[in-house]
Design a protein around this motif. Structure first.
Motif, mmCIF file in Angstrom:
data_model
loop_
_atom_site.group_PDB
_atom_site.id
_atom_site.type_symbol
_atom_site.label_atom_id
_atom_site.label_comp_id
_atom_site.label_asym_id
_atom_site.label_seq_id
_atom_site.Cartn_x
_atom_site.Cartn_y
_atom_site.Cartn_z
ATOM 1 N N GLU A 109 0.847 -1.193 0.000
ATOM 2 C CA GLU A 109 0.000 0.000 0.000
ATOM 3 C C GLU A 109 0.883 1.244 0.000
ATOM 4 N N ASP A 110 0.248 2.396 -0.247
ATOM 5 C CA ASP A 110 0.906 3.698 -0.185
ATOM 6 C C ASP A 110 0.450 4.404 1.093
ATOM 7 N N PRO A 111 1.362 4.984 1.892
ATOM 8 C CA PRO A 111 0.946 5.537 3.177
ATOM 9 C C PRO A 111 -0.044 6.698 3.084
ATOM 10 N N PHE A 204 10.179 6.089 2.283
ATOM 11 C CA PHE A 204 9.103 6.991 1.859
ATOM 12 C C PHE A 204 9.545 8.449 1.909
ATOM 13 N N LYS A 205 8.995 9.204 0.981
ATOM 14 C CA LYS A 205 9.138 10.659 0.978
ATOM 15 C C LYS A 205 7.742 11.232 0.802
ATOM 16 N N VAL A 206 7.216 11.823 1.863
ATOM 17 C CA VAL A 206 5.818 12.273 1.876
ATOM 18 C C VAL A 206 5.759 13.668 2.480
ATOM 19 N N GLU A 207 5.194 14.613 1.740
ATOM 20 C CA GLU A 207 5.099 15.985 2.231
ATOM 21 C C GLU A 207 3.895 16.178 3.159
ATOM 22 N N GLY A 208 2.715 15.702 2.744
ATOM 23 C CA GLY A 208 1.514 16.052 3.460
ATOM 24 C C GLY A 208 1.144 17.498 3.144
ATOM 25 N N PRO A 209 0.112 18.026 3.767
ATOM 26 C CA PRO A 209 -0.745 17.371 4.761
ATOM 27 C C PRO A 209 -1.816 16.500 4.109
ATOM 28 N N LEU A 210 -2.509 15.748 4.940
ATOM 29 C CA LEU A 210 -3.651 14.971 4.473
ATOM 30 C C LEU A 210 -4.797 15.921 4.151
ATOM 31 N N ASN A 211 -5.580 15.588 3.155
ATOM 32 C CA ASN A 211 -6.706 16.445 2.771
ATOM 33 C C ASN A 211 -7.999 16.009 3.450
ATOM 34 N N LEU A 212 -7.901 15.725 4.738
ATOM 35 C CA LEU A 212 -9.053 15.324 5.540
ATOM 36 C C LEU A 212 -8.726 15.609 6.993
#
Length: 455
Positions: A109-111, A204-212
């Motif tokens: 899965e993708d985080p 992983f390289k994840v910026e965020g933020p979550l859209n919720l």
């Protein structure tokens, strides 16, 4: 009243379409098309909620779990089933209290996508979502994701630790009070309480933020299923409940004390991790009735399906040539994929001196989990013994046949547990966390600001 007297049993219902027994789909108490029958799942969820269960759980894999020859495959009843998050979203609007544990893989899965899906389920269910974290032990799914091979266990678990950290950070993208939604002032939310995670790690390289916005529970409850060394460490670091499989009190006690003892190095306390072994109960109003129910299921097993159940332990043998009523000619070493479960099964076979037929009949019932055949009082005795002797905080109930076996447990065993003061007579809260007695986690960004101001 003592602390021990206040402690309450936790019960989950582990749902396997037609039931956990491998021949359940042939039983008149099952629904043959249950894997794709939403009405069946609604019925099961309502039965479990009527029995005041904490949660429903479904295992899942990002690929076809069953392999084998043509003869065994055509007789299996578990090759078609819903994706769990979609299923739980539907069931959440047909229930009010019971929680939903969905399996999702940190390997495939993708985080960001996973964080968004589980946050959505927590909002839709009003705080009843849980994530069963798996690294995927099956080595037959990598081709579905463009990979040449299945990652090694050490890599999968390393990735899992980082994956969970990323997901928690994304769930904290908005602080709890970020949304003002004041029509008079025209202010919808406070941008100062929206946070990027800007994660850059090994996997992983994840910026965020979550859209919720933040889930109602803060984080959906985090569950882990596995008893290997790496699995125990992952549970101690991050999980709030762990599903496991043991067949004796001594084994269960050893596991319970080991995994609880690991929590301190992560700054956690024993009550922050619930240990929930699997139990597959065959309930009869008399012992004779229970034994006949079990025998009826065993008679439904076709030998080709039974042998396929144990083929993974002897992957290079032609089991069709073996004498079904003699012991296996030898016991294999643990395969790399699932040493913990392998060890449980092989030790059981040695201890009980099972024949080939007896071994596959045992595994056909619940794949190595604890099978208890008896009256409500006898089953309650066993549950109480494990619960009161540092072997379990509760159980993942695995009905052999659905919905019939779940009805039996809810109508006959639950009242016996309630009579003994071990189990609730009403739900304590509105969210899964509240019902499990788990604290709601504080937003990490708000916590850091509070700590900085206090310094």
């Amino acid at each position: 009243m003592t602390a021990a007297a206040k402690r309450q049993l936790r019960l989950g219902a582990f749902v396997m379409a037609t039931g956990h027994h491998i021949a359940a789909w042939r039983h008149p108490g099952s629904q043959v098309d249950s894997g794709v029958n939403i009405d069946h799942y609604i019925e099961v969820a309502r039965i479990a909620e009527r029995g005041l269960f904490d949660q429903l759980f479904v295992a899942d894999s990002p690929g076809q779990r069953h392999q084998g020859d043509h003869e065994s495959l055509r007789r299996l009843g578990r090759v078609s089933h819903f994706e769990p998050l979609t299923l739980w979203a539907a069931l959440s609007v047909a229930t009010r209290h019971i929680g939903f544990v969905a399996t999702a893989s940190t390997t495939y899965e993708d985080p960001f996508t996973l964080a968004r899906k589980f946050a959505s389920l927590d909002h839709i269910s009003k705080g009843r979502a849980a994530w069963n974290v798996v690294t995927t032990s099956a080595d037959n799914v990598h081709g579905n994701f463009g990979l040449d091979r299945h990652p090694e266990p050490a890599v999968r678990y390393e990735r899992a630790h980082e994956f969970i950290d990323v997901v928690k950070g994304l769930w904290d993208s908005f602080e709890d009070d970020a949304f003002i939604r004041d029509p008079a002032s025209g202010i919808y939310f406070d941008p100062a309480k929206l946070h990027r995670i800007d994660h850059a790690g090994k996997h992983f390289k994840v910026e965020g933020p979550l859209n919720l916005e933040r889930p109602p529970q803060g984080y959906p409850v985090i569950v882990q299923a596995g008893s290997s060394e790496a699995g125990r460490e992952l549970a101690a670091a991050s999980a709030e409940a762990i599903f496991t499989a043991w067949t004796s009190l001594a084994e269960a006690q050893s596991f319970y004390r080991d995994v609880k003892g690991r929590l301190v190095k992560y700054g956690r306390h024993p009550e922050q991790l619930l240990v929930l072994p699997g139990i597959s109960p065959v309930v009869g109003r008399t012992q004779a009735e229970a034994q006949e129910k079990w025998a009826e299921l065993q008679r439904l097993i076709h030998p080709s399906v039974g042998l396929q159940t144990i083929q993974r332990f002897w992957p290079h043998e032609d089991l069709a040539k073996w004498d079904l009523d003699a012991p296996p000619p030898y016991y294999p070493d643990a395969p790399g994929g699932s040493p913990s479960r392998h060890g449980v099964v092989i030790e059981l076979a040695r201890r009980e001196r099972f024949t080939v037929r007896q071994l596959y009949e045992y595994l056909a019932g619940a794949r190595g989990h604890w099978v208890v055949v008896g009256t409500p009082q006898q089953i309650a005795d066993e549950i109480q013994s494990w619960f009161e002797n540092e072997a379990a905080d509760g159980f993942n109930v695995m009905p052999p046949v659905l919905p019939a076996s779940l009805v039996d447990f809810g109508d006959l065993v639950v009242p016996e547990l309630q009579k003994r003061g071990l189990f609730r007579t009403a739900y304590e809260g509105r969210t899964l966390r509240e019902n499990l007695g788990l604290a709601r986690p504080e937003n990490q960004f708000a916590l850091r600001r509070r700590q900085a101001l206090a310094a």
